[in-house]
Design a protein around this motif. Structure first.
Motif, PDB file in Angstrom:
ATOM      1  N   GLU A 223       0.877  -1.176   0.113  1.00  0.00           N
ATOM      2  CA  GLU A 223      -0.197  -0.013   0.030  1.00  0.00           C
ATOM      3  C   GLU A 223       0.954   1.325  -0.038  1.00  0.00           C
ATOM      4  N   ALA A 224       2.108   1.062   0.476  1.00  0.00           N
ATOM      5  CA  ALA A 224       3.134   2.379   0.418  1.00  0.00           C
ATOM      6  C   ALA A 224       3.434   3.036  -0.938  1.00  0.00           C
ATOM      7  N   ARG A 225       3.875   2.344  -1.793  1.00  0.00           N
ATOM      8  CA  ARG A 225       4.255   2.951  -2.979  1.00  0.00           C
ATOM      9  C   ARG A 225       4.136   2.217  -4.172  1.00  0.00           C
ATOM     10  N   ASP A 226       3.597   0.894  -4.293  1.00  0.00           N
ATOM     11  CA  ASP A 226       3.719   0.144  -5.279  1.00  0.00           C
ATOM     12  C   ASP A 226       2.580   0.834  -6.520  1.00  0.00           C
ATOM     13  N   MET A 227       1.718   1.792  -6.136  1.00  0.00           N
ATOM     14  CA  MET A 227       0.968   2.263  -7.499  1.00  0.00           C
ATOM     15  C   MET A 227       1.580   3.234  -8.124  1.00  0.00           C
ATOM     16  N   MET A 228       2.492   4.181  -7.174  1.00  0.00           N
ATOM     17  CA  MET A 228       3.009   5.236  -7.909  1.00  0.00           C
ATOM     18  C   MET A 228       4.402   4.668  -8.774  1.00  0.00           C
ATOM     19  N   ASN A 229       4.976   3.547  -8.519  1.00  0.00           N
ATOM     20  CA  ASN A 229       5.901   2.909  -9.171  1.00  0.00           C
ATOM     21  C   ASN A 229       5.545   2.293 -10.134  1.00  0.00           C
ATOM     22  N   ILE A 230       4.409   1.628 -10.355  1.00  0.00           N
ATOM     23  CA  ILE A 230       3.716   1.142 -11.242  1.00  0.00           C
ATOM     24  C   ILE A 230       3.489   1.983 -12.419  1.00  0.00           C
ATOM     25  N   VAL A 231       2.700   3.062 -12.125  1.00  0.00           N
ATOM     26  CA  VAL A 231       2.341   4.148 -12.997  1.00  0.00           C
ATOM     27  C   VAL A 231       3.963   4.716 -13.656  1.00  0.00           C
ATOM     28  N   LEU A 232       4.826   4.886 -12.825  1.00  0.00           N
ATOM     29  CA  LEU A 232       6.194   5.423 -13.324  1.00  0.00           C
ATOM     30  C   LEU A 232       6.753   4.371 -14.547  1.00  0.00           C
ATOM     31  N   LEU A 233       6.363   3.205 -13.954  1.00  0.00           N
ATOM     32  CA  LEU A 233       7.166   2.007 -14.998  1.00  0.00           C
ATOM     33  C   LEU A 233       6.266   1.793 -16.369  1.00  0.00           C
ATOM     34  N   PHE A 234       5.071   2.004 -16.121  1.00  0.00           N
ATOM     35  CA  PHE A 234       4.356   1.938 -17.392  1.00  0.00           C
ATOM     36  C   PHE A 234       4.757   3.147 -18.306  1.00  0.00           C
ATOM     37  N   SER A 405      14.266   6.795 -13.802  1.00  0.00           N
ATOM     38  CA  SER A 405      15.285   7.367 -12.751  1.00  0.00           C
ATOM     39  C   SER A 405      14.465   7.815 -11.464  1.00  0.00           C
ATOM     40  N   ILE A 406      13.197   8.337 -11.486  1.00  0.00           N
ATOM     41  CA  ILE A 406      12.330   8.395 -10.388  1.00  0.00           C
ATOM     42  C   ILE A 406      12.210   7.413  -9.732  1.00  0.00           C
ATOM     43  N   VAL A 407      11.860   6.102 -10.335  1.00  0.00           N
ATOM     44  CA  VAL A 407      11.675   4.709  -9.647  1.00  0.00           C
ATOM     45  C   VAL A 407      12.997   4.575  -8.981  1.00  0.00           C
ATOM     46  N   GLY A 408      14.046   4.811  -9.377  1.00  0.00           N
ATOM     47  CA  GLY A 408      15.422   4.343  -8.749  1.00  0.00           C
ATOM     48  C   GLY A 408      15.511   5.320  -7.654  1.00  0.00           C
ATOM     49  N   CYS A 409      15.195   6.432  -7.487  1.00  0.00           N
ATOM     50  CA  CYS A 409      15.471   7.164  -6.239  1.00  0.00           C
ATOM     51  C   CYS A 409      14.580   6.836  -5.457  1.00  0.00           C
ATOM     52  N   ARG A 410      13.293   6.803  -5.651  1.00  0.00           N
ATOM     53  CA  ARG A 410      12.190   6.325  -4.548  1.00  0.00           C
ATOM     54  C   ARG A 410      12.596   4.828  -4.129  1.00  0.00           C
ATOM     55  N   SER A 411      12.863   4.001  -4.832  1.00  0.00           N
ATOM     56  CA  SER A 411      13.643   2.673  -4.231  1.00  0.00           C
ATOM     57  C   SER A 411      14.897   2.543  -3.523  1.00  0.00           C
ATOM     58  N   ALA A 412      15.643   3.706  -3.843  1.00  0.00           N
ATOM     59  CA  ALA A 412      16.983   3.851  -3.067  1.00  0.00           C
ATOM     60  C   ALA A 412      16.497   4.518  -1.543  1.00  0.00           C
ATOM     61  N   ARG A 413      15.718   5.389  -1.750  1.00  0.00           N
ATOM     62  CA  ARG A 413      15.207   5.957  -0.367  1.00  0.00           C
ATOM     63  C   ARG A 413      14.538   5.154   0.566  1.00  0.00           C
ATOM     64  N   HIS A 414      13.865   3.813  -0.058  1.00  0.00           N
ATOM     65  CA  HIS A 414      13.253   2.995   0.996  1.00  0.00           C
ATOM     66  C   HIS A 414      14.087   1.735   1.224  1.00  0.00           C
ATOM     67  N   ASN A 415      15.231   1.666   0.707  1.00  0.00           N
ATOM     68  CA  ASN A 415      16.205   0.440   0.399  1.00  0.00           C
ATOM     69  C   ASN A 415      16.495  -0.119   1.972  1.00  0.00           C
TER      70      ASN A 415
END
Length: 423
Positions: A223-234, A405-415
């Motif tokens: 619920e935390a960040r999947d939807m935003m990542n999915i939109v960016l990946l699409f 690149s935005i997905v990468g930044c978001r993933s690094a922040r939550h890593n």
């Protein structure tokens, strides 16, 4: 636990060899039917207009069937989204064979993408393959497993494309150019259909096991960040597909005109060069994985590789320069399978099929708009700078780097948070 990969690889290999045979046969049949020695520009316009209509039908027809088949697959019937499209492949490829033998009008071939699409098309077939591979792989190995399947696909395309040009030129008094090549394509698809029906095995417990583990490990993140990542990946995938599909579609016509003016053998070699990228991209994934390069970084490396190669293609005037431009795109096939891998980590196991199909269909819907635009731009600059469309593809590729690149930044922040959670 059964590994699905060892059973699906032979079918993927055989189907792609058959597809390579069909692609070369279709390309040469269209060239021969549109031949106009007195007006090369009219020939190019006839070829690109046929390709535009053919590709738009090809992209539009599978939309509803592919979604329905994906839903069936996600209910546990993983073979259905693979088996049904293979029926469409077999019937539609048989139509090309009949068109060559009986010398039907070229317009009859518009029925090929109609039949192909009504059975789900490539969107259903490849999404079904990717879903099956995904449920059989753990998250940490999924990118490599998906890329390995792409490698099998690429090796098959390389071998099939190398042979296709020579096979097209084989003929006898009773058989026309292309009959042997198209006949072999039909025969290989028939084998794939039999293989999918009676040999391909799918263990439903694999899906259930992966599903349970995904729900336990990923319940907080879901619920935390999947939807935003999915939109960016699409968004990244769509922009990159527009760049690749648009450029490659125009390239099919570009190599048939002066100064390249390729025949069947050169067309086969050119298609083989494209398939060789699956091998170099797989080697790239292996190397980058061992160097602990993140998925998002690998995607951007692949995108930069394609942007450089397709930009250089705009200025290609000789065959050696063409293959040099292709060599610059050696990592160009890393982004799509890696994007699929990242998407699979954002959704539940029972949603793999519909997620991959929606991704594939989003490519097709975007192409319905961009294909005629690319075609008209290519035709408008045919006499002055026909390579301009490749510069356009390079621009779209650069734009596709932004969302990933935005997905990468978001993933690094939550890593760091995810690592503690996993422990």
């Amino acid at each position: 636990m059964m590994s699905c990969r060892q059973y699906i690889a032979p079918m993927v290999f055989c189907a792609q060899v058959a597809s390579s045979f069909f692609d070369t046969a279709l390309q040469m049949v269209v060239k021969e039917r549109c031949a106009n020695a007195t007006d090369p520009d009219s020939e190019q316009k006839a070829i690109t207009n046929f390709n535009m209509i053919f590709n738009m039908i090809f992209k539009f027809m599978p939309i509803v069937p592919a979604i329905l088949l994906a839903k069936v697959g996600d209910k546990g019937y993983r073979k259905v989204p693979i088996f049904v499209p293979l029926i469409g492949y077999l019937v539609s490829r048989t139509l090309l064979l009949l068109d060559i033998v009986l010398e039907w009008p070229l317009q009859v071939l518009y029925a090929v993408p109609v039949i192909h699409g009504l059975c789900g098309g490539f969107a259903s077939y490849w999404a079904g393959v990717m879903a099956l591979v995904s449920v059989c792989a753990t998250e940490d190995k999924r990118s490599l497993r998906i890329m390995r399947t792409e490698l099998v696909y690429g090796i098959a395309g390389f071998i099939g494309s190398l042979a296709s040009g020579h096979l097209f030129n084989l003929y006898t008094v009773d058989l026309k150019h292309g009959v042997i090549l198209s006949g072999l394509s039909v025969l290989f698809y028939f084998f794939c259909l039999i293989y999918a029906a009676f040999i391909l095995r799918v263990d439903n417990l694999v899906l259930e096991d992966r599903q349970e583990r995904r729900e336990i490990i990923g319940i907080i993140n879901q619920e935390a960040r999947d939807m935003m990542n999915i939109v960016l990946l699409f968004a990244s995938g769509i922009l990159y597909d527009i760049a690749v599909a648009g450029g490659i579609e125009m390239l099919a016509a570009y190599v048939l005109k002066d100064p390249l003016n390729w025949g069947a053998t050169e067309v086969g070699y050119g298609n083989a060069a494209g398939s060789l990228l699956f091998i170099t991209s797989f080697v790239g994934v292996k190397f980058f994985t061992r160097c602990s390069v993140r998925d998002e970084s690998m995607i951007m490396i692949g995108m930069v590789s394609f942007a450089a190669g397709i930009y250089f293609m705009a200025f290609v005037t000789t065959t050696p320069l063409y293959f040099l431009a292709r060599a610059l795109t050696l990592f160009a096939l890393i982004p799509m399978p890696t994007i699929r891998s990242l998407l699979s980590k954002q959704v539940k196991g029972t949603s793999y099929g519909i997620t991959f199909v929606l991704l594939q269909l989003s490519f097709k819907l975007a192409s319905l708009v961009t294909t005629p635009i690319y075609t008209k731009i290519y035709q408008a600059y045919l006499d002055t700078f026909p390579g301009f469309v490749f510069i356009l593809s390079s621009i779209f590729t650069v734009l596709s780097i932004i969302p990933i690149s935005i997905v990468g930044c978001r993933s690094a922040r939550h890593n760091g948070y995810e690592t503690i959670q996993g422990n």
